[in-house]
Design a protein around this motif. Structure first.
Motif, short mmCIF file in Angstrom:
data_model
loop_
_atom_site.label_atom_id
_atom_site.label_comp_id
_atom_site.label_asym_id
_atom_site.label_seq_id
_atom_site.Cartn_x
_atom_site.Cartn_y
_atom_site.Cartn_z
N ILE A 111 0.84 -1.20 0.00
CA ILE A 111 0.00 0.00 0.00
C ILE A 111 0.87 1.25 0.00
O ILE A 111 0.64 2.18 -0.75
CB ILE A 111 -0.96 0.00 1.22
N SER A 112 1.89 1.24 0.85
CA SER A 112 2.69 2.46 0.98
C SER A 112 3.54 2.71 -0.27
O SER A 112 3.72 3.85 -0.68
CB SER A 112 3.55 2.38 2.24
N MET A 115 1.72 4.54 -3.05
CA MET A 115 1.04 5.76 -2.59
C MET A 115 2.03 6.86 -2.25
O MET A 115 1.88 8.01 -2.66
CB MET A 115 0.17 5.43 -1.38
N GLY A 140 -0.40 8.93 4.53
CA GLY A 140 -0.21 7.77 3.66
C GLY A 140 0.39 6.61 4.44
O GLY A 140 -0.06 5.46 4.34
N ALA A 144 -1.32 2.90 5.34
CA ALA A 144 -0.63 1.65 5.01
C ALA A 144 -0.44 0.78 6.26
O ALA A 144 -0.66 -0.44 6.23
CB ALA A 144 0.72 1.93 4.36
N ALA A 275 -3.03 5.00 -4.61
CA ALA A 275 -3.00 3.72 -3.88
C ALA A 275 -3.93 2.67 -4.48
O ALA A 275 -3.63 1.49 -4.43
CB ALA A 275 -3.37 3.93 -2.42
#
Lengths: 315, 75
Positions: A111-112, A115, A140, A144, A275
Motif C-alpha cells: 500500500i505504501s 502511494m 499515507g 498503510a 493507492a
C-alpha cells in the motif's frame, strides 16, 4: 526568479495585460510547468540513487519473520525507498510471503510503496507547499500501517491463491552496484520517467491554468466544500480509475482547491489515485482470491475516507 | 551459453530481450537468448523485480534494463 521569468515572457514579450484572464492563465501555466519540471528532474534523480541501495531482495530480508506492528511500520517506511512498479507486484508479493514476511506486513508495503511515491510528493510540494506534502506522507504511512494490521488480524492467508504457498523460491545473490552504475541507473530512470509523464504534467497544468483563470471563485464550494459529507467518498471513488496520471491529476486538483474544494477531500482524492487502481487489482488477482482483493480495496478505501474527513475537520 | 530474460511481458522486458540479442550478435559468441515468462520459473531464481537477466543460471541483473554495452560486459 521563475516568477519574474514567467512575468517577462507573458507580459513583456507576448504583451498580455497583467490581471487579465488570458494573461493570468498563461502566466500560471508557464510558471507551474517550469517549477514542476525543475523539481521533478532533481528529485527523481536523487530518489533513484537512494533506491539503488534498497533492492526489494534486501527489503524482503529485513521484513522476513518480523512481528506485526513493528513489521507493519517498518514495511510502510521501506515502501517509500524500495523501487516498486506494479508490473513486478506478483514476483514481489510471492517473494515476500514465501520468505516469511507476514501477510499483513506485506500489505503495508504494497500500500505504501505506490502511494508515497516521489512523483506525487514532488507535485504536492511544488503546488501545495511542503506542509501538505508532509501531511500526505504522514497520513499515507498511517493508512498503510493501519490497513496492513487489519488484514493481518483478519487471518486471510487462505485467500491467497493456493499455488503461491507451494512455490519454490530461489535465493538470488544481489550484485552490489558501483557508484558509477548507480549514477547511470538514476540518470536513465529519470529520463525514462520524465518521458513517460511529461504529457500528463503539461496537460494537467494546462487544464489547471484554465480553471485558475476562467472558473469563478468558490464555484466548487457548494459541492466539494467541507460541508458536503458526500464529497470525500465521491472523490475516493473517482480516484480509482485515474491511476498512473497522478502527475496530471495534481495540478487540476490544485486549481479546484482554489475554487473551493476542501483540503481533506483533496488529500483523499490524491491517495485514491495513487493507492487504488484497477490495473493493480487485475495484476494482484494473480496472487489473491477475490475475497482478499475486495477486503484490501475496502479497508484502504475506508482508511482514506477517514483521512479525508479528519483533515476537513481540523484544517 | 544460455541467456534468459525473466519478466511477465512488460515493455521493459522486451527492450532487455532486444538488447541481449544485439549484445550476443556483437560479441560473436555462441549463445541462445530466451524469454522466461512463467511466474514459477521466475521465482525459482529468487528474482523479485523484473525484468531480470540470467546468464547460465546466474542472475546478473534485476529490476532494470541494461544497455547493449553493459550486457556485453556480462557475457
Amino acid at each position: 526568479m521563475l516568477k519574474s521569468f514567467a512575468d517577462y515572457i507573458v507580459f513583456t514579450i507576448i504583451g498580455l495585460v497583467p490581471g487579465s484572464r488570458s494573461g493570468e492563465s498563461l502566466n500560471f501555466f508557464i510558471y507551474d510547468t517550469l517549477k514542476i519540471f525543475l523539481l521533478l528532474t532533481t528529485i527523481i534523480f536523487v530518489v533513484a540513487i537512494i533506491r539503488t541501495s534498497f533492492p526489494p531482495e534486501k527489503t524482503k530480508r529485513m521484513l522476513s519473520h518480523k512481528r506485526e506492528y513493528v513489521g507493519n511500520v517498518l514495511a510502510a517506511l521501506l515502501g517509500i525507498v524500495t523501487p516498486f512498479c506494479s508490473c513486478s507486484a506478483v514476483p514481489l508479493f510471492i517473494g515476500f510471503v514465501e520468505s516469511g514476511v507476514p501477510l499483513g506486513v506485506t500489505f503495508s508495503f504494497l500500500i505504501s510503496s505506490p502511494m508515497v511515491n516521489e512523483v506525487a510528493l514532488i507535485m504536492l510540494w511544488g503546488l501545495f507547499g511542503w506542509k501538505i506534502a508532509l501531511i500526505y506522507i504522514g497520513s499515507g504511512l498511517l493508512v498503510a500501517i493501519f490497513a496492513g494490521i487489519v488484514i493481518g488480524k483478519l487471518k486471510m492467508e487462505k485467500y491467497v491463491q493456493d499455488y503461491v504457498w507451494e512455490m519454490q523460491v530461489g535465493n538470488a545473490e544481489i550484485v552490489e552496484q558501483t557508484f558509477r552504475q548507480k549514477i547511470d541507473y538514476a540518470r536513465e530512470y529519470t529520463l525514462e520517467l520524465l518521458k513517460k509523464i511529461w504529457p500528463y504534467v503539461v496537460i494537467g497544468v494546462g487544464l489547471g491554468a484554465f480553471i485558475h483563470g476562467y472558473v469563478p471563485q468558490d464555484f466548487l464550494a457548494r459541492w466539494a466544500g467541507r460541508d458536503n459529507p458526500f464529497a470525500v467518498p465521491i472523490a475516493v471513488a473517482l480516484g480509482v480509475p485515474l491511476y498512473s496520471n497522478a502527475a496530471g491529476v495534481i495540478p487540476i486538483v490544485h486549481a479546484l482547491m482554489e475554487k473551493g474544494m476542501a483540503i481533506g477531500t483533496v488529500l483523499a482524492f490524491m491517495m485514491a489515485v495513487t493507492a487504488l487502481s484497477l490495473p493493480e487489482a487485475i495484476i494482484l488477482k494473480n496472487v489473491l482470491k477475490n475475497r482478499l482483493l475486495a477486503v484490501f480495496f475496502g479497508i484502504v478505501a475506508m482508511a482514506i475516507v477517514c483521512v479525508g474527513y479528519l483533515f476537513n475537520a481540523i484544517l | 551459453m544460455k541467456i534468459e530474460i525473466l519478466g511477465t511481458g512488460c515493455s521493459k522486458c522486451k527492450t532487455l530481450y532486444d538488447n541481449a540479442k544485439k549484445a550476443v550478435e556483437e560479441s560473436g559468441k555462441e549463445a541462445e537468448v530466451v524469454k522466461v515468462e512463467e511466474i514459477p520459473k521466475i521465482m525459482a531464481y529468487g528474482v523479485m523485480s523484473t525484468p531480470a537477466l540470467v546468464v547460465d543460471g546466474k542472475v546478473k541483473l534485476s529490476g532494470k534494463v541494461a544497455s547493449v554495452a553493459e550486457i556485453l560486459g556480462m557475457l
